[in-house]
Scaffold this motif. Structure first.
Motif, PDB file in Angstrom:
ATOM      1  N   LYS A 292       0.824  -1.327  -0.367  1.00 36.69           N
ATOM      2  CA  LYS A 292      -0.240  -0.228  -0.303  1.00 36.69           C
ATOM      3  C   LYS A 292       1.100   1.230  -0.066  1.00 36.69           C
ATOM      4  N   LEU A 293       1.653   1.017   0.709  1.00 35.13           N
ATOM      5  CA  LEU A 293       3.288   2.506   0.881  1.00 35.13           C
ATOM      6  C   LEU A 293       3.768   2.597  -0.427  1.00 35.13           C
ATOM      7  N   ARG A 294       4.029   1.489  -0.829  1.00 35.82           N
ATOM      8  CA  ARG A 294       4.582   2.063  -2.858  1.00 35.82           C
ATOM      9  C   ARG A 294       4.170   2.318  -3.250  1.00 35.82           C
ATOM     10  N   ARG A 295       2.277   1.630  -3.348  1.00 32.20           N
ATOM     11  CA  ARG A 295       1.897   1.861  -4.491  1.00 32.20           C
ATOM     12  C   ARG A 295       1.183   2.863  -4.063  1.00 32.20           C
ATOM     13  N   PHE A 296       0.746   3.680  -3.089  1.00 29.19           N
ATOM     14  CA  PHE A 296       1.030   5.274  -2.367  1.00 29.19           C
ATOM     15  C   PHE A 296       1.613   6.524  -3.232  1.00 29.19           C
ATOM     16  N   ALA A 297       2.701   5.707  -3.012  1.00 26.44           N
ATOM     17  CA  ALA A 297       4.035   6.637  -3.303  1.00 26.44           C
ATOM     18  C   ALA A 297       4.118   6.789  -4.722  1.00 26.44           C
ATOM     19  N   VAL A 298       3.932   5.196  -5.379  1.00 27.81           N
ATOM     20  CA  VAL A 298       4.340   5.649  -6.791  1.00 27.81           C
ATOM     21  C   VAL A 298       2.748   6.561  -7.273  1.00 27.81           C
ATOM     22  N   ASP A 299       1.707   5.940  -6.895  1.00 29.53           N
ATOM     23  CA  ASP A 299       0.828   6.897  -7.381  1.00 29.53           C
ATOM     24  C   ASP A 299       0.988   9.048  -7.190  1.00 29.53           C
ATOM     25  N   SER A 300       1.681   8.827  -5.881  1.00 32.90           N
ATOM     26  CA  SER A 300       2.087  10.440  -6.008  1.00 32.90           C
ATOM     27  C   SER A 300       2.891  10.470  -6.849  1.00 32.90           C
ATOM     28  N   TYR A 301       3.953  10.360  -7.280  1.00 27.19           N
ATOM     29  CA  TYR A 301       5.133  10.644  -7.907  1.00 27.19           C
ATOM     30  C   TYR A 301       3.864  10.867  -9.712  1.00 27.19           C
ATOM     31  N   VAL A 302       3.889   9.549  -9.619  1.00 27.53           N
ATOM     32  CA  VAL A 302       3.272   9.580 -11.353  1.00 27.53           C
ATOM     33  C   VAL A 302       2.123  11.143 -11.228  1.00 27.53           C
ATOM     34  N   SER A 303       1.385  11.621 -10.112  1.00 28.77           N
ATOM     35  CA  SER A 303       0.806  12.444 -10.488  1.00 28.77           C
ATOM     36  C   SER A 303       1.685  14.073 -10.607  1.00 28.77           C
ATOM     37  N   LEU A 304       2.299  14.210  -9.683  1.00 25.32           N
ATOM     38  CA  LEU A 304       3.701  14.635  -9.415  1.00 25.32           C
ATOM     39  C   LEU A 304       4.309  14.902 -10.808  1.00 25.32           C
ATOM     40  N   LEU A 305       5.014  13.736 -11.498  1.00 27.79           N
ATOM     41  CA  LEU A 305       5.302  14.154 -13.339  1.00 27.79           C
ATOM     42  C   LEU A 305       4.614  14.655 -13.822  1.00 27.79           C
ATOM     43  N   GLN A 306       3.024  14.142 -13.917  1.00 22.63           N
ATOM     44  CA  GLN A 306       2.048  14.673 -14.913  1.00 22.63           C
ATOM     45  C   GLN A 306       1.742  16.167 -14.508  1.00 22.63           C
TER      46      GLN A 306
END
Lengths: 189, 1123
Positions: B484-498
């Motif tokens: 969950k934590l990793r998934r959350f981190a990925v979510d967060s970074y994807v939206s940052l890069l977008q």
């Protein structure tokens, strides 16, 4: 707290000494690496340097108790002065600077700034400055910036009696002055 | 002691009276100095200054070198030179003149000479040697003023090696009739104590005399020494507590002469010094503390006088009260005192009050509750330094319940902070508390980390992102929580890069790249191509440096599985394959090749999650063969960069040191070329080992190197003294703003409440969220039942598990038991009933058992260890714990020591969770002392050691010895030893100081005993050479030894025993006579002539070194007796 003690006075009117343009003092980043690298004991609470600077940022006296390269000193001093000059009267006389602290006190147009390690007692150093100025005042009878400039060697001798290796070694005014007055006497005779 | 005060100090300025009007302000504006100073005051620009000073320097140089210059003029020249240096212009040509002036001048001229020496030179300057004679002469002068000057300079700077030359003279001055001389002598000895403590060890009882001196000045000076000695070894001076208390009592009661008063406060700085000494003595010692309660009480009561200096004393007093064994009544008074400080309208007092409070809350968090409203006010203070100090205070009281609010406050400060150093420091603290106390809320943690990375920029310590990534990769919980934590981190970074990643700092971009590369597959709804495109965006960023770009390329290599992204990839590869940056080029090549070969890629970069750490052969021993071949083919042996530098430097610099001092450097740099046998595996892995540091660095954070020892060395991944941070609420201007942040925390509730709500109420709310969980039951019930927030991160410390649990490792332990100390701490927090002892990791107990039970056996016994780690582990499984430790530690032996015989590893000393062990390694050409520092605590420990010995020359082999030992880690110090003065056993004594992350630094002493035999090596020479040498040697000794009987050739048998046991070399045996040779490292030969006579062995030993024959004889005797 009453401050009855004589304040350092400047015998010339302020402004008689032409102001150096502020832009001459460029803020520069200096890391006092040396401060952290000396022997075992130096991490112990101590004074790392003492400076006398006037409002124009000109150094009138500097004494380092830890090795700092000559080339770094100018930049460090400019930085330190900038730090202190920007303080307002109602602000704290202690400033954090890099990994150590500055304690400063203003006498007329002259600032005395001391660098100390974090664990030193700021207030006691603050009062030490007052004691130092009182000693100078006693010796020069109403000391002025010019006294300090023209007697740099003597001021250093006095300072050496008070602070050695960054530690406060003497605060008794008569003990501090006795070696110097002895020298003066010898020179006169 | 009472005579200290009984005696009035009228005699003090006896040196001379103060009536003469000092030669002040003789404004000799006509003199050159005068006009120079006038010139300085009239400067208007930097350019003018430079011109003026250059002129001045030229003039000074000219005049100083003229033979007609009088000492009086020279003095003036020196003052002018001091001015030039003060303004930053070097006047090095003056240094020699300064020394001359000190030598030849009189009175003030001499003083100025000494002064300029002190200002111009540093302690290691070569020219200082020229001052030694002058100092010697002045110390013996009949003129008190000259003695004074000499003592002053000696206590400022004096070459360490020359201390013995003047020590007797200075010592003698301790009994001088004049107070000022005694005082200065004590200060000089203080300086000696600081630079070379061993040299003054014999005068310790004289220090006691100085402490009891009838002159308060002398007594004050001696306190400096005592403060230092007590700091190093509080146990040794407990008996003096009574004396210090008496002195303080008398000072406080005003019994000192009036001139010690400062603004009618008696000797304030002396009081402060005494209070510091008392707090060191009373720490953790109930009975000693008992002696000082009364005087502390008295000191607190005297505090009514309203002056800064009394507050300075009070501050010290409060600290003392809270350091020593607590006494309720005193604590209460001290707390009240702090209250007065923090409430004071005077800002300096407020500051000192906050500082005191920060210190005190570490002992008693409840005190913060009493002052919560004041603290809240200080948080909003207009003066930054007050704010900063308040944050420091909050940092100390952070717990799982208030962490979100405190972190928010810290981030708020960070947003406005301009100063790099403060930013660095604060970012570290945010990271620390966020990781330590994070509530069970992934969103909060990731958002906080994001804000921290954006704010901290590239200033932060590299271990912060490293720790964060380590936390993500190792997980903390069940597989599900980690996911969950990793998934959350990925979510967060994807939206940052977008969004607009353009202004994110490099470090953050690197973190993002790594996380996306590693875990983007968790987002099943996103095509790998999308991720590739996002990463490709990073490559196009203008400000991304090549390091960041290679992180991005690495990440792309990990995600490039599908066909879809191929087109993008090809473009990128082509672009970067021709990059000027080699690393970037390599990464692009890797990407290109791996993206084409899916199978290979799957092997090289297996997906996730198997937590099996990669085994890395850090010694690169698989290259040994290659290296041997290369060497055999005539290649030059590899030398590490620093070795080459050293050799170069050595050639250039004129060595003023005696020969022995330059040995260690020479040795380390020469040892490789000396070895002509390239087939020795240990040599070649040592050689190639040196180069691995670099190759690993680039890929550091992606490889799991936990099992690998030493590769990470000094600059590795530091443990988390400064952990990562975690902002909760992100302001609109923050680049990592996430849309759905509504008031989850009390602080944001107060922000959203209508502006009409009284500010006071807001503050109270803030207070309740800040000070929650600080102690008492009552406060908790006020808040409502505060749930113990479960700790989020129980980091698995794999390093610890794998390195310490040797022998009971189960091969498939995918998730090792979380037994790090982090976890230990939180379990204590959560459940105070948990006995910390029980949760101590087992290996630690081994360590203790070793210290208690492990009896160092005969130090002559040596132990051949197998050089490979594998067999070490096999042995560990079967042998008892002591041996296990021995072998465990043996695997930390430096590469070039493996293979050489080493002595048994014996414990040296230990402190809390840090244990020191040592052994000595017999190398062919030197003897190396290896000290192992094993840190079994959860925090980094900083250590400094000083080794010294009267008989042995100790020098550190590495350029910069390791100063920090990470948690659950073993570091190694190496010293090369050379005999200065032979004796039967040589003792190296040392002093280590430990600086734990928490708690005050302390020191421990140890000593290590080596037999002389360790330094003996065979000396191969011919009988002829033997003959010439024999005649040249002057020190000899003769004795009869027992002969081994019952064998055919008693002489040969006896000599063989000696040869084997003592490493001697039998040169020749002719009939009943034999000659034997050996050398004492380095190159000090000793020859032995033996003759069988009347059933005994008549031995005659000769050497160039005094005492060596006697000592060697002793060992021969013992060797034969034992036989």
């Amino acid at each position: 707290m009453k401050n009855e003690l004589p304040k350092l006075e400047i015998s010339e009117k302020e402004g008689a000494i032409p102001k150096r343009k502020c832009c001459d003092i460029k803020p520069q980043k200096v890391l006092l690496n040396a401060v952290n690298q000396s022997a075992l004991w130096s991490s112990w609470r101590m004074i790392t340097f003492i400076l006398m600077v006037n409002r124009q940022g000109q150094t009138r006296l500097s004494r380092y108790y830890q090795p700092v390269k000559l080339s770094q000193r100018v930049a460090l001093e400019a930085d330190v002065v900038r730090c202190c000059l920007s303080r307002k009267r109602d602000q704290c006389s202690f400033v954090e600077y890099k990994d150590f602290k500055l304690v400063f006190r203003q006498y007329a147009a002259l600032y005395i700034v001391v660098g100390i390690t974090d664990d030193e007692n700021e207030l006691s150093v603050y009062e030490l400055l007052q004691n130092f100025v009182e000693v100078l005042d006693k010796y020069f009878s109403r000391v002025s910036e010019l006294d300090i400039m023209f007697n740099l060697d003597r001021v250093h001798v006095i300072l050496d009696e008070m602070i050695q290796n960054g530690h406060i070694v003497e605060t008794n005014k008569s003990s501090i002055l006795s070696p110097l007055t002895a020298l003066d006497k010898m020179a006169d005779s | 002691m009472s005579d200290v005060v009984e005696k009035t100090l009228t005699a003090l300025p006896s040196l001379l009276s103060l009536d003469s009007q000092p030669g002040a302000a003789k404004l000799s504006s006509t003199s050159k100095l005068g006009s120079f100073i006038r010139g300085i005051t009239e400067l208007t620009s930097k350019h003018e200054e430079e011109k003026l000073i250059q002129q001045e320097l030229a003039a000074i140089k000219d005049q100083a070198s003229s033979p007609n210059t009088s000492m009086r003029q020279m003095k003036e020249l020196m003052v002018r030179a001091i001015y030039c240096e003060m303004l930053g212009y070097e006047a090095s040509f003056c240094y020699i003149h300064a020394i001359k002036l000190a030598q030849q001048g009189t009175a003030l001229e001499k003083r100025v000479g000494y002064l300029s020496v002190a200002l111009f030179l540093n302690e290691s300057h070569e020219l200082l040697l020229l001052l030694v004679n002058t100092v010697l002469k002045d110390l013996q002068s009949t003129n008190l003023i000259e003695v004074c000057m000499a003592l002053t300079i000696v206590s400022q700077l004096f070459p360490k090696d020359m201390i013995p030359a003047i020590l007797p003279l200075v010592e003698e001055k301790l009994t001088h009739p004049k107070e000022i001389i005694r005082r200065k002598a004590v200060l000089a000895l203080y300086k000696f104590y600081l630079t070379a403590p061993n040299q003054v060890q014999h005068i310790h009882n004289k220090f006691r005399k100085a402490l009891c001196d009838k002159d308060p000045g002398v007594m004050t000076a001696s306190l400096h020494i005592y403060l230092q000695m007590i700091k190093e070894n509080p146990e040794g001076y407990k008996d003096l507590t009574g004396s210090f208390v008496t002195i303080l009592k008398q000072v406080v009661a005003g019994k000192l002469p009036m001139d010690y008063n400062y603004h009618s406060v008696p000797a304030p700085w002396l009081q402060i010094q005494l209070l510091r000494i008392l707090s060191l003595l009373g720490k953790n010692d109930e009975s000693t503390s008992g002696i000082m309660y009364e005087v502390l009480d008295e000191s607190l009561r005297r505090a009514e006088m309203n002056h800064n200096i009394t507050y300075a004393i009070l501050y010290e007093c409060v600290k003392c009260v809270y350091t020593i064994h607590p006494k309720a009544e005193l604590l209460e008074k001290a707390a009240k005192c702090i209250g007065n400080f923090v409430l004071s309208p005077k800002i300096n007092l407020k500051y000192i009050g906050l500082k005191a409070l920060t210190y005190v809350v570490q002992q008693d968090p409840q005190l913060a509750l009493q002052h919560q409203m004041t603290i809240i006010e200080c948080l909003d203070h207009s003066d930054l330094i007050i704010k900063r100090e308040t944050l420091e205070l909050l940092f100390r009281i952070t717990n799982a319940q208030n962490v979100t609010v405190i972190v928010e406050k810290m981030l708020e400060f960070l947003r406005t902070c301009q100063d790099d150093y403060t930013t660095m420091d604060l970012v570290g603290k945010v990271a620390e508390v966020a990781e330590k106390y994070a509530p069970n809320d992934n969103k909060w943690f990731i958002d906080t980390m994001n804000t921290m990375f954006s704010l901290g920029g590239d200033l932060m310590q590299p271990d912060i992102p490293n720790n964060f990534l380590k936390l993500l990769s190792e997980g903390f919980d069940s597989g599900e929580g980690d996911r969950k934590l990793r998934r959350f981190a990925v979510d967060s970074y994807v939206s940052l890069l977008q969004g607009e990643p353009g202004n994110l700092p490099q470090r953050f971009l690197q973190v993002i790249s790594w996380v996306l590369g590693e875990y983007s597959h968790l987002r099943t709804d996103l095509e790998p191509a999308t991720i590739l495109n996002l990463l490709a965006k990073l490559l196009d960023l203008k400000h991304a440096n090549s390091e960041t770009k290679s992180w991005a390329l690495m990440a792309m290599t990990k995600v490039c599985e599908s066909e879809a992204g191929m087109a993008v990839l090809q473009g990128i590869c082509e672009m970067h394959c021709s990059s000027m940056d080699t690393v970037l080029r390599q990464r692009a090549q890797e990407l290109q090749n791996l993206s084409l070969h899916a199978e290979l890629r799957a092997k090289v970069l297996p997906q996730d999650i198997s937590m099996e750490p990669l085994e890395v052969d850090s010694s690169l021993s698989f290259l040994d063969e290659f290296v041997s071949e290369a060497l055999a083919a005539g290649a030059a042996p590899y030398k590490a960069h620093h070795q080459r530098q050293e050799e170069l430097a050595q050639e250039k610099v004129l060595s003023l040191e005696p020969y022995s001092l330059s040995l260690p450097i020479g040795m380390s740099s020469c040892s490789f070329p000396d070895r002509q046998s390239p087939t020795l595996p240990s040599v070649s892995s040592g050689l190639s080992g040196d180069s691995t540091d670099f190759s690993h660095k680039a890929s550091a954070t992606t490889l799991k190197l936990d099992k690998v020892k030493r590769v990470w060395g000094r600059e590795g991944y530091l443990a988390k003294k400064e952990p990562a941070e975690e902002p909760a609420l992100i302001e609109a201007h923050s680049p990592v703003h996430s849309a759905d942040q509504v008031g989850e925390f009390s602080i944001s509730q107060s922000q959203t409440s209508p502006p009409t709500v009284a500010a006071k109420q807001e503050k109270q709310q803030l207070a309740s969220s800040l000070f929650v969980g600080l102690g008492s039951q009552t406060s908790e019930s006020l808040m409502g039942k505060s749930e113990l927030t479960p700790q989020m991160f129980r980091r698995k410390d794999k390093g610890q598990v794998s390195s310490l649990e040797v022998g009971k490792q189960t091969p498939n332990s995918v998730i090792p038991p979380p037994n790090s100390v982090d976890n230990l701490l939180c379990s204590i927090l959560l459940d105070s009933n948990t006995d910390p002892e029980t949760s101590l990791p087992a290996p630690k107990q081994n360590g203790i058992a070793l210290l208690e039970g492990g009896q160092p056996e005969s130090d002559m016994k040596t132990l051949e260890t197998s050089p490979t780690r594998d067999s070490g582990r096999m042995a560990a499984e079967t042998e008892e714990p002591v041996r296990t430790k021995d072998i465990c530690l043996a695997s930390y032996l430096p590469a070039d020591c493996i293979g050489a015989t080493h002595s048994e590893i014996t414990p040296l000393c230990s402190s809390q969770s840090v244990d020191l062990f040592a052994c000595h390694v017999h190398k062919e050409d030197c003897l190396v002392l290896v000290v192992f520092i094993s840190n079994s605590s959860a925090t980094r420990v900083r250590l400094l050691a000083q080794l010294d010995s009267e008989e042995v020359e100790v020098s550190c082999i590495c350029e910069s010895p390791v100063e920090e030992v990470r948690s659950h880690y073993v570091e190694v110090w190496q010293y090369s030893l050379t005999v200065k003065r032979p004796s039967v056993h040589l003792v190296v004594s040392g002093l280590v100081s430990f600086h734990m992350a928490t708690g005050t630094p302390h020191t421990a002493k140890f000593s290590y005993k080596l037999p002389l035999i360790s330094f003996i090596r065979p000396l191969t020479l011919s009988t002829e050479e033997y003959g010439t040498m024999w005649l040249a040697f002057s020190h000899d000794t003769k004795q009869n030894l027992t002969l081994i009987t019952g064998v055919q050739d008693p002489l040969r048998a006896t000599l063989n025993v000696l040869e084997r046991k003592l490493h001697l070399h039998v040169v020749e045996i002719i009939g009943m006579e034999g000659i034997v040779a050996c050398q004492l490292l380095q190159d000090q030969p000793c020859l032995m002539h033996c003759r069988v006579h009347a059933g005994t062995l008549a031995v005659w030993l000769r050497s160039t070194v005094p005492d060596l024959p006697d000592c060697l004889l002793y060992h021969c005797q013992r060797a034969l007796q034992e036989h």
